[in-house]
Design a protein around this motif. Structure first.
Motif, mmCIF file in Angstrom:
data_model
loop_
_atom_site.group_PDB
_atom_site.id
_atom_site.type_symbol
_atom_site.label_atom_id
_atom_site.label_comp_id
_atom_site.label_asym_id
_atom_site.label_seq_id
_atom_site.Cartn_x
_atom_site.Cartn_y
_atom_site.Cartn_z
ATOM 1 N N PHE A 160 31.979 44.966 39.165
ATOM 2 C CA PHE A 160 31.439 44.424 37.925
ATOM 3 C C PHE A 160 31.535 42.895 37.943
ATOM 4 O O PHE A 160 30.626 42.196 37.509
ATOM 5 C CB PHE A 160 32.232 45.007 36.742
ATOM 6 C CG PHE A 160 31.814 44.538 35.392
ATOM 7 C CD1 PHE A 160 30.774 45.160 34.712
ATOM 8 C CD2 PHE A 160 32.475 43.487 34.772
ATOM 9 C CE1 PHE A 160 30.397 44.744 33.453
ATOM 10 C CE2 PHE A 160 32.099 43.059 33.502
ATOM 11 C CZ PHE A 160 31.054 43.693 32.844
ATOM 12 N N TYR A 161 32.649 42.394 38.441
ATOM 13 C CA TYR A 161 32.892 40.956 38.436
ATOM 14 C C TYR A 161 32.476 40.266 39.736
ATOM 15 O O TYR A 161 32.740 39.072 39.911
ATOM 16 C CB TYR A 161 34.374 40.675 38.157
ATOM 17 C CG TYR A 161 34.756 40.934 36.720
ATOM 18 C CD1 TYR A 161 34.279 40.122 35.696
ATOM 19 C CD2 TYR A 161 35.600 41.985 36.375
ATOM 20 C CE1 TYR A 161 34.622 40.346 34.373
ATOM 21 C CE2 TYR A 161 35.957 42.214 35.054
ATOM 22 C CZ TYR A 161 35.464 41.393 34.059
ATOM 23 O OH TYR A 161 35.810 41.614 32.754
ATOM 24 N N THR A 208 36.307 39.492 26.383
ATOM 25 C CA THR A 208 37.180 39.840 27.509
ATOM 26 C C THR A 208 37.242 38.678 28.504
ATOM 27 O O THR A 208 38.318 38.326 28.995
ATOM 28 C CB THR A 208 36.674 41.115 28.201
ATOM 29 O OG1 THR A 208 36.619 42.167 27.234
ATOM 30 C CG2 THR A 208 37.557 41.524 29.360
ATOM 31 N N PRO A 264 36.526 45.571 33.000
ATOM 32 C CA PRO A 264 35.206 45.091 32.617
ATOM 33 C C PRO A 264 35.093 44.886 31.104
ATOM 34 O O PRO A 264 35.691 45.628 30.323
ATOM 35 C CB PRO A 264 34.280 46.211 33.105
ATOM 36 C CG PRO A 264 34.998 46.771 34.299
ATOM 37 C CD PRO A 264 36.446 46.742 33.879
ATOM 38 N N ASP A 311 38.771 45.576 39.277
ATOM 39 C CA ASP A 311 37.313 45.616 39.422
ATOM 40 C C ASP A 311 36.853 46.674 40.428
ATOM 41 O O ASP A 311 36.318 46.343 41.488
ATOM 42 C CB ASP A 311 36.827 44.226 39.838
ATOM 43 C CG ASP A 311 35.332 44.072 39.699
ATOM 44 O OD1 ASP A 311 34.696 44.848 38.954
ATOM 45 O OD2 ASP A 311 34.782 43.161 40.343
ATOM 46 N N PHE A 364 33.286 53.355 32.618
ATOM 47 C CA PHE A 364 34.185 52.311 32.127
ATOM 48 C C PHE A 364 35.216 52.893 31.161
ATOM 49 O O PHE A 364 36.379 52.490 31.169
ATOM 50 C CB PHE A 364 33.399 51.181 31.477
ATOM 51 C CG PHE A 364 32.464 50.478 32.429
ATOM 52 C CD1 PHE A 364 32.946 49.805 33.545
ATOM 53 C CD2 PHE A 364 31.096 50.499 32.224
ATOM 54 C CE1 PHE A 364 32.097 49.161 34.426
ATOM 55 C CE2 PHE A 364 30.234 49.859 33.096
ATOM 56 C CZ PHE A 364 30.727 49.193 34.203
ATOM 57 N N CYS A 374 39.788 44.423 27.637
ATOM 58 C CA CYS A 374 38.638 45.259 27.978
ATOM 59 C C CYS A 374 37.642 45.284 26.827
ATOM 60 O O CYS A 374 37.904 44.749 25.746
ATOM 61 C CB CYS A 374 39.080 46.684 28.328
ATOM 62 S SG CYS A 374 39.988 47.540 27.026
ATOM 63 N N THR A 408 42.829 42.716 33.389
ATOM 64 C CA THR A 408 41.506 42.627 32.778
ATOM 65 C C THR A 408 40.600 43.663 33.409
ATOM 66 O O THR A 408 40.476 43.734 34.635
ATOM 67 C CB THR A 408 40.905 41.217 32.960
ATOM 68 O OG1 THR A 408 41.774 40.267 32.347
ATOM 69 C CG2 THR A 408 39.527 41.135 32.310
#
Length: 178
Positions: A137-138, A109, A104, A133, A17, A8, A102
């Protein structure tokens, strides 16, 4: 008990976050898992380990000498491993973890995610690689990767190797599968 490495951000981020990292740390601890991190005590990394310990969990921080002051080392870690290089840091994080989550983050990262994911795809390990997620974000990255699969640059088998979820509980369940 499993050890879960969480990748992160270690830089300034929005409160949502930080809250996510705190939720993950506490949930891992409550489930009896050890949290493996990059050894910093700031930003999401700090929120992760602080909440894990507050919930009664153990943390292992792994940090290169060069980042001790820059990331402000997590001196409260149950075990703090100081390495010479970033590559050594990542190798030890990989070795100490039974699974990966993982959150954000930035280029560091992303680099950790891609290296761990690629290693699993190539058969270098069988550990679960999870992308948590909840805020999409991804989404742009995942869309691009799906597009790459239509051109043959990324196989569907490799995409299937990356476990994507928006749920903290599901991320922990997936990361601790054996």
């Amino acid at each position: 008990m499993s050890a879960v490495c969480v990748y992160c951000a270690s830089g300034p981020v929005e409160q949502r976050f930080l809250d996510l990292a705190s939720e993950v740390g506490a949930a891992l601890a409550r489930a009896g898992h050890v949290v493996v991190s990059g050894g910093g005590n700031v930003s999401m990394m700090g929120a992760l380990v602080t909440s894990a310990r507050a919930a009664g969990g153990n943390t292992i921080g792994i940090i290169p000498k060069a980042l001790i002051e820059r990331e402000v080392a997590d001196l409260g870690s149950d075990e703090l491993v100081i390495t010479e290089t970033m590559r050594e840091r990542k190798r030890i994080m990989d070795e100490r973890a039974d699974g990966f989550i993982t959150l954000p983050g930035g280029i560091g990262t992303l680099e950790e995610l891609f290296e761990t994911w690629t290693g699993g795809y190539l058969g270098m390990h069988e550990k679960p690689v999870v992308l948590l997620d909840p805020f999409d974000f991804y989404a742009p990255l995942l869309g691009w990767l799906r597009e790459l699969s239509t051109t043959g640059f990324v196989s569907q088998r490799s995409l299937d190797r990356l476990l994507v979820t928006a749920s903290v509980d599901e991320a922990i369940e997936l990361a601790t599968q054996r």
